[in-house]
Write a protein that holds these residues in place. Structure first.
Motif, short mmCIF file in Angstrom:
data_model
loop_
_atom_site.label_atom_id
_atom_site.label_comp_id
_atom_site.label_asym_id
_atom_site.label_seq_id
_atom_site.Cartn_x
_atom_site.Cartn_y
_atom_site.Cartn_z
N LEU A 84 0.84 -1.20 0.00
CA LEU A 84 0.00 0.00 0.00
C LEU A 84 0.87 1.26 0.00
O LEU A 84 0.50 2.28 -0.58
CB LEU A 84 -0.95 0.00 1.21
CG LEU A 84 -2.02 -1.11 1.25
CD1 LEU A 84 -2.85 -1.00 2.53
CD2 LEU A 84 -2.93 -1.08 0.02
N LYS A 85 2.03 1.17 0.63
CA LYS A 85 2.96 2.31 0.62
C LYS A 85 3.41 2.60 -0.81
O LYS A 85 3.34 3.75 -1.28
CB LYS A 85 4.17 1.98 1.50
CG LYS A 85 5.25 3.06 1.48
CD LYS A 85 6.48 2.60 2.25
CE LYS A 85 7.55 3.68 2.25
NZ LYS A 85 8.75 3.28 2.99
N ALA A 86 3.83 1.57 -1.51
CA ALA A 86 4.28 1.76 -2.90
C ALA A 86 3.13 2.31 -3.75
O ALA A 86 3.33 3.19 -4.60
CB ALA A 86 4.79 0.43 -3.48
N ALA A 87 1.92 1.80 -3.48
CA ALA A 87 0.76 2.24 -4.28
C ALA A 87 0.51 3.73 -4.10
O ALA A 87 0.27 4.45 -5.07
CB ALA A 87 -0.47 1.43 -3.88
N VAL A 88 0.58 4.24 -2.87
CA VAL A 88 0.28 5.65 -2.63
C VAL A 88 1.44 6.54 -3.08
O VAL A 88 1.24 7.69 -3.49
CB VAL A 88 -0.16 5.90 -1.15
CG1 VAL A 88 0.98 5.75 -0.17
CG2 VAL A 88 -0.85 7.24 -0.99
N GLN A 89 2.63 6.01 -3.04
CA GLN A 89 3.78 6.79 -3.54
C GLN A 89 3.69 6.97 -5.05
O GLN A 89 4.08 7.99 -5.60
CB GLN A 89 5.09 6.08 -3.18
CG GLN A 89 5.49 6.32 -1.74
CD GLN A 89 6.70 5.50 -1.31
OE1 GLN A 89 6.94 4.41 -1.83
NE2 GLN A 89 7.46 6.02 -0.37
N ASN A 90 3.10 5.96 -5.66
CA ASN A 90 2.99 5.96 -7.12
C ASN A 90 1.81 6.81 -7.60
O ASN A 90 1.83 7.36 -8.70
CB ASN A 90 2.81 4.49 -7.56
CG ASN A 90 2.77 4.32 -9.03
OD1 ASN A 90 3.59 4.92 -9.73
ND2 ASN A 90 1.82 3.54 -9.51
N ASP A 91 0.77 6.90 -6.74
CA ASP A 91 -0.46 7.60 -7.15
C ASP A 91 -1.15 8.09 -5.87
O ASP A 91 -1.76 7.29 -5.15
CB ASP A 91 -1.35 6.59 -7.90
CG ASP A 91 -2.71 7.16 -8.24
OD1 ASP A 91 -2.99 8.32 -7.90
OD2 ASP A 91 -3.52 6.41 -8.84
N THR A 92 -1.06 9.39 -5.62
CA THR A 92 -1.55 9.91 -4.33
C THR A 92 -3.09 9.88 -4.23
O THR A 92 -3.62 10.11 -3.15
CB THR A 92 -1.06 11.35 -4.08
OG1 THR A 92 -1.41 12.14 -5.22
CG2 THR A 92 0.44 11.41 -3.85
N SER A 93 -3.78 9.61 -5.34
CA SER A 93 -5.25 9.55 -5.23
C SER A 93 -5.76 8.11 -5.14
O SER A 93 -6.97 7.87 -5.18
CB SER A 93 -5.89 10.28 -6.42
OG SER A 93 -5.53 9.64 -7.61
N VAL A 94 -4.84 7.17 -4.98
CA VAL A 94 -5.25 5.75 -5.00
C VAL A 94 -6.24 5.40 -3.88
O VAL A 94 -7.08 4.51 -4.04
CB VAL A 94 -3.99 4.83 -4.96
CG1 VAL A 94 -3.26 4.91 -3.63
CG2 VAL A 94 -4.35 3.39 -5.29
N PHE A 95 -6.17 6.12 -2.75
CA PHE A 95 -7.09 5.82 -1.63
C PHE A 95 -8.23 6.83 -1.53
O PHE A 95 -8.86 6.94 -0.48
CB PHE A 95 -6.32 5.75 -0.31
CG PHE A 95 -5.20 4.73 -0.31
CD1 PHE A 95 -5.38 3.49 -0.89
CD2 PHE A 95 -3.97 5.02 0.27
CE1 PHE A 95 -4.36 2.54 -0.92
CE2 PHE A 95 -2.94 4.09 0.25
CZ PHE A 95 -3.13 2.84 -0.35
N ASP A 96 -8.50 7.55 -2.61
CA ASP A 96 -9.66 8.44 -2.61
C ASP A 96 -10.92 7.60 -2.43
O ASP A 96 -11.01 6.47 -2.95
CB ASP A 96 -9.76 9.21 -3.94
CG ASP A 96 -8.76 10.37 -3.99
OD1 ASP A 96 -7.98 10.53 -3.02
OD2 ASP A 96 -8.76 11.10 -5.00
N ALA A 97 -11.90 8.18 -1.72
CA ALA A 97 -13.10 7.40 -1.35
C ALA A 97 -13.81 6.80 -2.57
O ALA A 97 -14.27 5.66 -2.54
CB ALA A 97 -14.05 8.28 -0.55
N ASP A 98 -13.87 7.55 -3.66
CA ASP A 98 -14.59 7.02 -4.83
C ASP A 98 -13.83 5.84 -5.44
O ASP A 98 -14.43 4.87 -5.91
CB ASP A 98 -14.85 8.12 -5.87
CG ASP A 98 -13.57 8.79 -6.34
OD1 ASP A 98 -12.61 8.86 -5.54
OD2 ASP A 98 -13.51 9.24 -7.51
#
Ligand SMILES: Nc1nc2c(c(CN[C@H]3C=C[C@H](O)[C@@H]3O)cn2[C@@H]2O[C@H](COP(=O)(O)O)[C@@H](O)[C@H]2O)c(=O)[nH]1
Length: 306
Positions: A84-98
C-alpha cells in the motif's frame, strides 16, 4: 475501551481452554525490571509517512485490511503495509473514497503486487467498498476528518469508527455475553500515535486506555512466555495447525485472555517499579518478538477482525 477491558476480564474469569498464569506474569515482570525494550513504530521501515492527512488515509485503509494473512504461507502484514505504501507513492489519489468504492480483487492484487488471490479477498474488497462509501457519506471522503472529530481521544476514535464502519465492530458472544476486542479500530489509533509520535493526528490524551490488539501473534508469544496456559485439547489443535472457528469459546478465550493478561502485566509493572507503561508499548514489544520467531505456532481462525 473500558468495554474491551471489562469484557476481556469477564471471559478470563470463566475461561477453561486458556488460563492466565499469574506466576508467569510475575516472572516476565521480574525479567524486564520495569523497562520493556522500546520498539520504534515502523521498526521494519515498511509504512508510508508524509506527516499529513494522506498518511491518515493510508493507515485507515491499511487497518481496514489488516487481518488474516496466514492462509497464504508466503503472505504477511509486511506485504500489505509496503504494498500500500508503494501504491500511494505511485499515485496519491489511490485511496480516494470514490476509488476505494470501485476497487476490485484483481486491482487490489495488482496494487500489492500479489500474484494470486488474497486470503478472504472478497471480504477485503467488501470492506474497502464500505470504507470508501462511509468516508464519502459522513467524513468528506477523508479519514483525517474522523480523527479531527474525536477531540484527541483514542476512545472516542474507536467508538466513532465502530459506529460508522461495521467491518471494524470486532466483537463476539461468549457464554451469552457480548465481548468487545476492537482490534483493528484500536490499532488504527495506535498507528496514528506511533506514526505521528503523539503529535498532530497522533495526539491522544487517553492513549493509556488502548489495550493490546488481540491478533494471532500475541497469544502465541504470551504462551511462550508462560503467561498463558492452554488445555491439552486446545494445545493439540494449535500444534496440528487445525482451524479454530471464529466466535468459538476457544477463540474468544485466546483473544480475551491475552488482553486481560497484558492489563495485569501492566498493573504489576506499576506496583513493582512505579512505572506506567502503555499497553500499546507492551503490544509492540510482544508482537515484534513474535514475528521474529517463525517457529512460534499460532492459532488459525478465518476472521476479518485480526
Ligand atoms: N498485536 C498486534 N498485531 C499486529 C500488529 C501489526 C503491525 N503493526 C505495526 C505497527 C507498528 C509496527 O511497525 C507494526 O508494523 C500487525 N498485526 C497482526 O499480526 C498478524 C500478522 O502476522 P503475520 O501473518 O506474521 O504477518 C495479523 O493478525 C495482523 O493483524 C501489531 O502491531 N500488534
Amino acid at each position: 475501551m473500558e468495554e474491551v477491558r471489562a469484557s476481556s476480564a469477564w471471559v478470563a474469569s470463566r475461561s477453561s481452554h486458556v488460563v492466565v498464569d499469574s506466576s508467569g506474569i510475575e516472572k516476565v515482570v521480574e525479567t524486564i525490571r520495569g523497562s520493556i525494550p522500546k520498539i520504534e513504530w515502523d521498526f521494519e521501515g515498511i509504512h508510508y509517512f508524509d506527516n499529513g492527512p494522506l498518511t491518515v488515509q493510508y493507515l485507515f485503509v491499511l487497518d481496514a485490511l489488516n487481518f488474516c494473512f496466514w492462509p497464504d504461507k508466503d503472505l504477511s502484514y509486511d506485504h500489505l503495509a509496503s504494498g500500500l505504501k508503494a501504491a500511494v507513492q505511485n499515485d496519491t489519489s489511490v485511496f480516494d473514497a470514490d476509488r476505494l468504492q470501485k476497487c476490485t480483487g484483481p486491482q487490489l492484487r495488482e496494487l500489492l503486487k500479489w500474484p494470486r488471490p488474497l486470503p478472504l479477498e472478497d471480504e477485503r474488497i467488501r470492506l474497502l467498498h464500505e470504507v470508501g462509501f462511509e468516508l464519502e457519506r459522513s467524513f468528506g471522503g477523508k479519514a483525517a476528518n474522523i480523527v479531527e472529530s474525536c477531540g484527541k481521544s483514542a476512545a472516542n476514535l474507536v467508538a466513532l469508527i465502530a459506529r460508522h464502519f461495521p467491518g471494524f465492530r470486532d466483537h463476539s458472544i461468549y457464554k451469552g455475553h457480548q465481548v468487545f476486542l476492537y482490534k483493528r479500530a484500536q490499532i488504527f489509533a495506535a498507528d496514528l500515535w506511533g506514526a505521528f509520535k503523539g503529535q498532530g493526528y497522533g495526539e491522544f490524551s487517553d492513549i493509556g486506555s488502548v489495550t493490546i490488539f488481540a491478533d494471532y501473534i500475541v497469544p502465541a508469544v504470551l504462551r511462550q512466555l508462560g503467561v498463558l496456559k492452554y488445555s491439552s485439547t486446545l494445545a493439540s489443535i494449535i500444534e496440528a495447525n487445525s482451524e479454530i472457528g471464529s466466535g468459538s469459546e476457544e477463540e474468544v478465550e485466546l483473544r480475551a485472555c491475552s488482553v486481560y493478561a497484558v492489563e495485569k502485566m501492566r498493573e504489576l509493572i506499576k506496583i513493582k517499579s512505579g512505572k506506567q507503561v502503555l499497553s500499546v508499548e507492551l503490544d509492540l514489544w510482544l508482537w515484534s518478538f513474535g514475528i521474529q520467531s517463525p517457529s512460534l505456532q499460532h492459532h488459525r481462525t478465518l476472521s476479518i477482525y485480526y
